[in-house]
Design an enzyme around this catalytic site. Structure first.
Site, PDB file in Angstrom:
ATOM      1  N   HIS A   1      39.085  -7.052  15.736  1.00 28.38           N
ATOM      2  CA  HIS A   1      38.542  -6.888  17.096  1.00 28.38           C
ATOM      3  C   HIS A   1      37.195  -7.622  17.234  1.00 28.38           C
ATOM      4  O   HIS A   1      37.028  -8.484  18.108  1.00 28.38           O
ATOM      5  CB  HIS A   1      38.366  -5.391  17.389  1.00 28.38           C
ATOM      6  CG  HIS A   1      37.763  -5.086  18.730  1.00 28.38           C
ATOM      7  ND1 HIS A   1      38.510  -4.689  19.815  1.00 28.38           N
ATOM      8  CD2 HIS A   1      36.476  -5.137  19.165  1.00 28.38           C
ATOM      9  CE1 HIS A   1      37.708  -4.496  20.862  1.00 28.38           C
ATOM     10  NE2 HIS A   1      36.459  -4.765  20.492  1.00 28.38           N
ATOM     11  N   GLU A   2      36.258  -7.298  16.350  1.00 24.09           N
ATOM     12  CA  GLU A   2      34.934  -7.939  16.442  1.00 24.09           C
ATOM     13  C   GLU A   2      35.058  -9.434  16.155  1.00 24.09           C
ATOM     14  O   GLU A   2      34.303 -10.245  16.700  1.00 24.09           O
ATOM     15  CB  GLU A   2      33.936  -7.284  15.486  1.00 24.09           C
ATOM     16  CG  GLU A   2      33.779  -5.766  15.647  1.00 24.09           C
ATOM     17  CD  GLU A   2      33.406  -5.313  17.045  1.00 24.09           C
ATOM     18  OE1 GLU A   2      32.829  -6.112  17.816  1.00 24.09           O
ATOM     19  OE2 GLU A   2      33.727  -4.154  17.399  1.00 24.09           O
TER      20      GLU A   2
ATOM     21  N   HIS B   1      35.505 -11.202  19.381  1.00 22.61           N
ATOM     22  CA  HIS B   1      34.212 -11.397  20.059  1.00 22.61           C
ATOM     23  C   HIS B   1      33.451 -12.563  19.417  1.00 22.61           C
ATOM     24  O   HIS B   1      32.876 -13.412  20.106  1.00 22.61           O
ATOM     25  CB  HIS B   1      33.347 -10.132  19.933  1.00 22.61           C
ATOM     26  CG  HIS B   1      33.735  -8.994  20.831  1.00 22.61           C
ATOM     27  ND1 HIS B   1      33.858  -9.135  22.190  1.00 22.61           N
ATOM     28  CD2 HIS B   1      34.007  -7.694  20.560  1.00 22.61           C
ATOM     29  CE1 HIS B   1      34.183  -7.951  22.719  1.00 22.61           C
ATOM     30  NE2 HIS B   1      34.288  -7.069  21.743  1.00 22.61           N
TER      31      HIS B   1
ATOM     32  N   GLU C   1      35.998  -8.659  26.223  1.00 21.72           N
ATOM     33  CA  GLU C   1      36.946  -7.686  25.671  1.00 21.72           C
ATOM     34  C   GLU C   1      38.359  -8.259  25.635  1.00 21.72           C
ATOM     35  O   GLU C   1      39.165  -7.863  24.802  1.00 21.72           O
ATOM     36  CB  GLU C   1      36.911  -6.382  26.472  1.00 21.72           C
ATOM     37  CG  GLU C   1      35.676  -5.526  26.229  1.00 21.72           C
ATOM     38  CD  GLU C   1      35.551  -5.025  24.786  1.00 21.72           C
ATOM     39  OE1 GLU C   1      36.577  -4.737  24.147  1.00 21.72           O
ATOM     40  OE2 GLU C   1      34.405  -4.940  24.296  1.00 21.72           O
TER      41      GLU C   1
END
Lengths: 498, 498
Positions: B264-265, B268, B294
């Site tokens: 997930h990160e 980003h 997101e």
């Protein structure tokens, strides 16, 4: 402007300076802890912007005007404020006398030199580094002349790291060391050697980390204001007395480098953590000199950490964590961690040979700054002094003249602090023992009385007094390396049964 | 001043702003990574000093004059410069319209509220937190009116996080979600449940750390410019496109929170790392909105990370590291990591229920900002919506209204970004699949074609376009949540054999 208003302005100025020092210090700390390798350019951009403002706070017209006003208040100024003004004016003068474009060029030179040093060290290629070193020395000599035209340039830098200490005093200090330590080392080398085979083995990192935490607690380091990180080379930094960081490096095969580096850096940290609250965010709220700082770190590392009592305290703890040590006696461990071995690398040196490594650097720096030696001659001169003082010769420059980063970073005149600090520490121990049973404290792992003495006599004062003034108060007389020499002679005579 | 000179000044201004953002961002990052707990006061002092200068750079007279001049250049300005001026003028207007003393009081309120929230959360004591929350909302409504007196205050904040998105569009979006996801969830809950017992067990941290490194390489994250740290809650931050940090939290008993948080990160991080070089150190060189940000993180976490293909790629790697998984089939693992379970905590929610958690917060924020609900009624309203959408009710407020820190930090209007991002991602996947065999890439662990598509269409543009403009270019038409709903329905119908 009244004096009161000016002092308020001074507080505001120092708070701002502390904020910029914090930000820039953290960026440097992050560079060797969390930052990705490619972050250097971004870091450089940010530091360039922040240092512009830092320059303005140090030497801008508002600061000049404020400090001139306060200096003019003379005796009316409270003594602590007068000392702050003295320190800040010295910084202002040093900053202002260097033309900004020369200062910027020097910063760039240091940046480039560090990269070249790294690469040249890897290849043991002194020729590629020599031109940078030459330029650094030339610039330093020029800058010293801007600030103090009538002063010997090497003296100028010695005084910056250890105000009040000059080459004459250092020559006498190192002569005394050389005269007594070189023969002692030769006797030790001729004696039966100490078994240290059990110092290497398998020491899981998680257990080493747990031990580091325990050691910080034993040292009574205020963990709310001091954290530990991991870096290639251990060091201590502080962003204020309320936020101090120490670092260490764990080696899976050897427990002791990390153990003693935590105790060493812990000594630095205790000093910064315990300057008086009233000095926080002012130039008084930090260690007074590099020599006195090293006196604290080397006091904990050696005079406490490598003492018979502290090793007795540690032995059962180490045995509980590392079962391979369960058959090792306190006495065997004590002798092993104090084993003397003339080696090539300063930061790995034992207590007896350590100052001889420092002496090599001191001799060479003096000659370089007196133009009595060309930079090109440095590797040969280095090797000759290692042979003379330690009886060993590097097989390549990576193990020799390249080993420390100090010169590539422009830190000439810094090395003597390590030796001075060791000797200051021994004299402090002599004084401390008049009122504190230090051996019993170390053996019990209860360092509170030791910390109390150091806080009362040294830590809390920060930069309130010049280092020579502070030491005269602590010692009740002049600094005398005899205490240090007597300590080393007694310790190594016993260990090696000379 | 010529236009050219003004643009040079603009570059210099933005470089300075980037430097202060770096320093302040690093101080905040350090606060949750390396800093000792008691460093908060020192950090506060430093941030106060730096933010003064930041304020001056954002809204001081020089900035005002420069931006007014550049705005006056009109069509003569290159489009990228015009966009920068547009963004900076908006920031200037927002900053300037709040009286500095009210701004300072609000910062203090947020500081106090965060501490109170922490303590009140621990005790599940909403009454002690309610007065702070009320003040935060009152202030936010007042500030919104300063900036845009004619605009609904909640719309004002929605627009700040997702420019171009308003409550009408969000209402339609969430209605569509509610209408199709609530019944789907009910069908899933009625079906035979998925075995996920093997997801918990003993997963040594050193192996998890090694896996995190491998995952970052699989995602093709440029490690020279992105490092990973460890924090209580995972997040991503950047100090420039050249220095990005992600964090995770490892749990010894469960491998998967860290695994999916790294992915997930990582999404980003890829976005920030791959904005165009020419936008570096300008306001264009970062993600365009929270929703689009997101969309990238949830794309990697779910559409790639929890896909059948990627789980097939991961299974042998996980089995090699964690022998207890050696009997688990790809299919069993795929079903387990996608197991649906209506739960109380948003950040632990599965893909199907996640948006329902977000919807609860959106409904409540709207009512609070429309003054249709008092802060005191919040816990009861929270629990009622959880019962309605998810069929579960918190046993105490710690598991309910207290779980997110957003409101204590004044971040109202932020939550919808999480749901929007999920839906944007599904529509991006639909578009990407026209030219990229995403399933084959995921199964091969070769994400280069996926990254290329996202870089070309999204990452490199940074803030060059408004988010709605950017998405219209990517989608070749309007945003449509139907892709997201179809994706979830297909995925969960298969997994639960509905």
């Amino acid at each position: 402007m009244t004096q009161e208003q000016a002092l308020e302005k001074l507080n505001a100025l120092e708070k701002k300076k502390a904020a910029y020092a914090h930000a820039m210090g953290l960026i440097s700390y992050d560079a060797v802890t969390g930052a990705p390798l490619g972050g250097a350019a971004c870091r450089g951009e940010t530091l360039a912007v922040l240092s512009q403002e830092e320059y303005r706070l140090k030497a801008g017209p508002e600061t000049q005007e404020l400090l001139a006003f306060l200096a003019g208040c003379g005796q009316a100024l409270p003594p602590q404020a007068a000392r702050r003004v003295e320190i800040l004016r010295q910084e202002l003068d040093e900053t202002r006398c260097i033309p900004p474009e020369e200062y910027a060029a020097y910063q760039k030179l240091l940046n480039d030199a560090e990269a070249v040093w790294h690469e040249a060290k890897g290849k043991s290629d002194f020729d590629s580094f020599a031109p940078y070193l030459k330029k650094i020395i030339d610039t330093q000599i020029r800058f010293a002349a801007y600030s103090a035209a009538d002063k010997d340039p090497y003296e100028y830098y010695l005084d910056r790291y250890e105000p009040g200490m000059d080459a004459k005093a250092l020559d006498a200090f190192f002569s005394a060391l050389r005269e007594r330590l070189v023969p002692l080392l030769q006797r030790v080398q001729a004696a039966k050697q100490v078994d240290a085979s059990f110092l290497t083995g398998d020491f899981p990192l998680e257990k080493q980390r747990a031990l580091a935490q325990e050691l910080m607690d034993v040292l009574r380091i205020d963990r709310a204001h001091c954290a530990i990180g991991e870096t290639e080379h251990p060091f201590t930094t502080d962003f204020s007395k309320f936020d101090v960081r120490i670092t260490t490096h764990y080696y899976r095969q050897n427990l002791f480098p990390a153990l003693f580096s935590v105790v060493h850096e812990g000594g630095h940290a205790l000093y910064e953590l315990n300057t008086a609250d009233e000095y926080a965010y002012t130039c008084l709220g930090t260690g007074v000199s590099m020599g006195v700082h090293e006196s604290q770190s080397r006091f904990y590392e050696n005079l406490i950490g490598r003492s018979r009592g502290f090793i007795a305290f540690l032995t059962p703890r180490l045995q509980a964590l590392f079962p391979q040590l369960s058959d090792v006696s306190q006495q065997a461990l004590y002798r092993a961690v104090n084993r003397c071995e003339a080696s090539l690398i300063r930061i790995e040196a034992d207590e007896l040979t350590y100052c001889l490594h420092v002496m090599v650097r001191y001799e060479l720096e003096k000659k370089l700054f007196a133009r009595q030696m060309a930079v090109e001659e440095l590797p040969q001169a280095w090797n000759a002094l290692y042979r003379e003082y330690l009886g060993v010769v590097p097989s390549c420059d990576r193990e020799g003249v390249f080993q420390d980063s100090h010169w590539a970073g422009g830190s000439f005149g810094y090395f003597p602090s390590y030796a001075l600090g060791s000797a200051y520490g021994a004299q402090m121990m002599h004084c401390m023992k008049k009122s504190v049973d230090v051996d019993a404290c170390a053996a019990a792992g209860d360092l509170a009385p030791v910390n109390r003495w150091l806080c009362e006599n040294i830590w809390r004062h920060g930069k309130r007094y010049r280092p020579d003034e502070l030491l005269a108060r602590v010692f009740g007389g002049p600094f005398d390396p005899a205490y240090y020499l007597a300590y080393l002679e007694k310790k190594y005579t016993e260990i090696y049964e000379l």
